[in-house]
Scaffold this active site. Structure first.
Site, PDB file in Angstrom:
ATOM      1  N   PRO A  92      42.709  -4.912 -43.821  1.00  0.00           N
ATOM      2  CA  PRO A  92      41.396  -4.891 -44.465  1.00  0.00           C
ATOM      3  C   PRO A  92      40.319  -5.519 -43.579  1.00  0.00           C
ATOM      4  O   PRO A  92      40.610  -6.427 -42.805  1.00  0.00           O
ATOM      5  CB  PRO A  92      41.593  -5.729 -45.736  1.00  0.00           C
ATOM      6  CG  PRO A  92      42.974  -6.246 -45.724  1.00  0.00           C
ATOM      7  CD  PRO A  92      43.651  -5.833 -44.453  1.00  0.00           C
ATOM      8  N   GLY A  96      37.899 -13.201 -40.730  1.00  0.00           N
ATOM      9  CA  GLY A  96      38.952 -14.222 -40.619  1.00  0.00           C
ATOM     10  C   GLY A  96      40.312 -13.650 -40.309  1.00  0.00           C
ATOM     11  O   GLY A  96      41.215 -14.363 -39.890  1.00  0.00           O
ATOM     12  N   LEU A  97      40.458 -12.342 -40.504  1.00  0.00           N
ATOM     13  CA  LEU A  97      41.771 -11.704 -40.303  1.00  0.00           C
ATOM     14  C   LEU A  97      41.918 -11.058 -38.927  1.00  0.00           C
ATOM     15  O   LEU A  97      42.877 -10.338 -38.685  1.00  0.00           O
ATOM     16  CB  LEU A  97      41.960 -10.588 -41.343  1.00  0.00           C
ATOM     17  CG  LEU A  97      42.620 -10.973 -42.642  1.00  0.00           C
ATOM     18  CD1 LEU A  97      42.893  -9.725 -43.476  1.00  0.00           C
ATOM     19  CD2 LEU A  97      43.945 -11.672 -42.344  1.00  0.00           C
ATOM     20  N   GLY A  98      40.940 -11.299 -38.070  1.00  0.00           N
ATOM     21  CA  GLY A  98      41.029 -10.732 -36.722  1.00  0.00           C
ATOM     22  C   GLY A  98      40.766  -9.241 -36.693  1.00  0.00           C
ATOM     23  O   GLY A  98      41.257  -8.527 -35.807  1.00  0.00           O
ATOM     24  N   SER A 100      38.073  -7.659 -35.954  1.00  0.00           N
ATOM     25  CA  SER A 100      37.317  -7.189 -34.785  1.00  0.00           C
ATOM     26  C   SER A 100      38.244  -7.060 -33.578  1.00  0.00           C
ATOM     27  O   SER A 100      38.219  -6.056 -32.869  1.00  0.00           O
ATOM     28  CB  SER A 100      36.134  -8.115 -34.485  1.00  0.00           C
ATOM     29  OG  SER A 100      36.570  -9.419 -34.205  1.00  0.00           O
ATOM     30  N   ALA A 101      39.085  -8.067 -33.353  1.00  0.00           N
ATOM     31  CA  ALA A 101      40.004  -8.006 -32.206  1.00  0.00           C
ATOM     32  C   ALA A 101      41.007  -6.866 -32.383  1.00  0.00           C
ATOM     33  O   ALA A 101      41.316  -6.143 -31.424  1.00  0.00           O
ATOM     34  CB  ALA A 101      40.734  -9.336 -32.040  1.00  0.00           C
ATOM     35  N   ALA A 102      41.496  -6.695 -33.606  1.00  0.00           N
ATOM     36  CA  ALA A 102      42.456  -5.613 -33.866  1.00  0.00           C
ATOM     37  C   ALA A 102      41.814  -4.269 -33.549  1.00  0.00           C
ATOM     38  O   ALA A 102      42.437  -3.389 -32.936  1.00  0.00           O
ATOM     39  CB  ALA A 102      42.918  -5.654 -35.326  1.00  0.00           C
ATOM     40  N   ASP A 143      42.470 -14.369 -30.778  1.00  0.00           N
ATOM     41  CA  ASP A 143      42.540 -13.197 -31.666  1.00  0.00           C
ATOM     42  C   ASP A 143      43.021 -11.956 -30.916  1.00  0.00           C
ATOM     43  O   ASP A 143      43.914 -11.238 -31.385  1.00  0.00           O
ATOM     44  CB  ASP A 143      41.163 -12.897 -32.282  1.00  0.00           C
ATOM     45  CG  ASP A 143      40.766 -13.911 -33.338  1.00  0.00           C
ATOM     46  OD1 ASP A 143      41.377 -14.992 -33.385  1.00  0.00           O
ATOM     47  OD2 ASP A 143      39.826 -13.631 -34.105  1.00  0.00           O
TER      48      ASP A 143
HETATM   49  C1  MEV Z   1      38.281 -16.748 -34.975  1.00  0.00           C
HETATM   50  O1  MEV Z   1      39.340 -16.009 -35.520  1.00  0.00           O
HETATM   51  C2  MEV Z   1      38.809 -17.954 -34.276  1.00  0.00           C
HETATM   52  C3  MEV Z   1      37.748 -18.842 -33.625  1.00  0.00           C
HETATM   53  O2  MEV Z   1      38.445 -19.971 -33.137  1.00  0.00           O
HETATM   54  C4  MEV Z   1      37.030 -18.132 -32.506  1.00  0.00           C
HETATM   55  C5  MEV Z   1      37.916 -17.890 -31.310  1.00  0.00           C
HETATM   56  O3  MEV Z   1      38.877 -18.607 -31.102  1.00  0.00           O
HETATM   57  O4  MEV Z   1      37.580 -16.982 -30.536  1.00  0.00           O
HETATM   58  C6  MEV Z   1      36.718 -19.322 -34.632  1.00  0.00           C
END
Ligand code: MEV
Length: 313
Positions: A92, A96-98, A100-102, A143
Site C-alpha cells: 500500500p 513509512g512503508l518504503g 517510494s524506495a520500493a 529503504d
Molecule cells: C525513512 O523510511 C527512514 C529515514 O531514516 C530516512 C532515511 O533513512 O533515508 C527517516
C-alpha cells in the site's frame, strides 16, 4: 515490456538516526511494488495504480517525476527517454512503508529489462538511492537497500560516500508484527531536514539521544539473534521515546502506539519518517497479532498483518 519489483520495508530500529551514521535494523515486507515499463514514441507517462492513503499518489507526484529523472541520469540515459510506466502491486502507498524506495527499485529493474541493460542488484540499489534523494533529500540508503535485497538487515550508512554496510540477520523463526497507518501522508524530506536542523542547533540535547539510539540498535540486534522477543519489544518502546524526543512523532502515532501496547503488543513504535505515516508493533503469534490489529481497525485505521524474519524474502 520490462518488469520489476521492489520490497516494502519496516524499520525496527533507528530511523532518522541512520541518516547520521547510527546503525539501524530494517525488515523487508512480503508486500511489494511492481512496475512495468514500455518504450513509447514520446514523453514519459506514469499510471500509478497502487492502493494507499488518500492523496498519497497526488502528494508525491512531483517527487516521483524528479526521482525518475534522477534515476535516468544515474543510468546514463536521457531524461527525455520516451516510455510508459505502470505501478501496482500489493504494497500500500502508506508513508513509512518504503513505498517510494520500493517503486524506485521496481521501476529501475523494469527500465533495465526493457532497455536491455544488465544491472547487478548492487547497481540497482545505487540507482534507487539516487532516486530516493527526490523523496528524502538526504536519505540514509536503508529503504532502497531493503527494497532491493529484502530480508531482515543490519544497516549502517557510510558517511564518507563509500558503500554502506549491511548484513542479513537470521532469527529462529518468523515473528508476527502489525503495521498501522495513521492515514496521514508525511513529507519524509521535511522530516529528515527538521532533525538535521534541530541536531545542529542543539547538540547538547541531540548528541546523547543519538548515542542512546546506537545502543538500542546494537542491543536490538543481539536480542533478535537471541530470539528474546520481550527485550526486542522493550527496545522498540525505547526507540519510540527517542523518536519522540527528536520531534518526529505526532499525536496520531502516539495514540496507535498506546493502543497496541494496551492490547498486549510486546513493543510499539513509529516506523519510517514519522510526522504521520505508520506505527509498527511486535505481536508474536497469530492470536496476539489479530487482537492488536482488530482493536486498531475498530478505530478506523488500516492495518497490515505481516512477519519479520521470513527466510524467502
Ligand atoms: C525513512 O523510511 C527512514 C529515514 O531514516 C530516512 C532515511 O533513512 O533515508 C527517516
Amino acid at each position: 515490456m520490462g518488469k520489476g519489483s521492489g520490497y516494502g520495508k519496516v524499520i525496527l530500529f533507528g530511523e532518522h538516526f541512520v541518516v547520521h551514521g547510527v546503525p539501524g535494523i530494517v525488515s523487508a515486507t512480503d508486500a511489494a511494488t511492481d512496475a512495468e515499463v514500455k518504450k513509447t514514441a514520446s514523453g514519459i507517462t506514469i499510471k500509478d495504480e497502487r492502493k494507499g492513503s488518500k492523496g498519497y499518489a497526488e502528494e508525491k507526484k512531483l517527487q516521483q517525476i524528479e526521482s525518475i529523472e534522477r534515476m535516468l541520469k544515474s543510468m546514463n540515459m536521457s531524461t527525455d527517454t520516451a516510455m510508459s510506466i505502470w505501478l501496482g502491486g500489493n504494497l500500500p502507498g502508506f508513508s513509512g512503508l518504503g513505498a517510494s524506495a520500493a517503486s524506485s527499485v521496481a521501476i529501475a529493474r523494469a527500465i533495465a529489462q526493457e532497455f536491455n541493460l544488465k544491472f547487478s542488484d548492487e547497481r540497482i540499489n545505487e540507482i534507487a538511492y539516487e532516486a530516493e534523494k527526490a523523496y528524502a533529500g538526504n536519505p540514509s540508503g536503508i529503504d532502497n537497500t531493503a527494497a532491493t535485497f529484502g530480508g531482515l538487515l543490519w544497516f549502517k550508512k557510510n558517511m564518507t560516500g563509500g558503500p554502506d554496510t549491511f548484513e542479513k540477520i537470521s532469527i529462529q523463526k518468523p515473528v508476527e508484527i502489525i503495521i498501522a497507518s495513521t492515514g496521514i501522508v508525511a513529507n519524509t524530506k521535511a522530516m529528515v531536514e527538521g532533525v538535521a536542523q534541530r541536531k545542529k542547533a542543539n547538540p547538547q540535547k541531540y548528541d546523547p539521544l543519538f548515542k542512546q539510539a546506537e545502543a538500542v540498535a546494537v542491543t536490538g540486534r543481539k536480542a533478535l539473534l537471541d530470539f528474546d522477543l520481550k527485550k526486542v519489544g522493550e527496545l522498540m518502546n525505547e526507540n519510540h521515546r527517542l523518536l519522540q524526543e527528536i520531534g518526529v512523532s505526532c499525536k496520531e502515532l502516539d495514540h496507535l502506539v498506546e493502543v497496541a501496547r494496551n492490547q498486549g503488543a510486546l513493543g510499539a513504535k513509529l516506523t519510517g519518517g514519522g510526522g504521520g505515516g505508520c506505527m509498527t508493533a511486535l505481536t508474536p503469534g497469530k492470536e496476539l497479532q489479530d487482537k492488536v490489529a482488530s482493536a486498531i481497525e475498530k478505530e478506523g485505521f488500516q492495518v497490515l498483518r505481516t512477519k519479520i524474519g521470513v527466510q524467502k524474502l
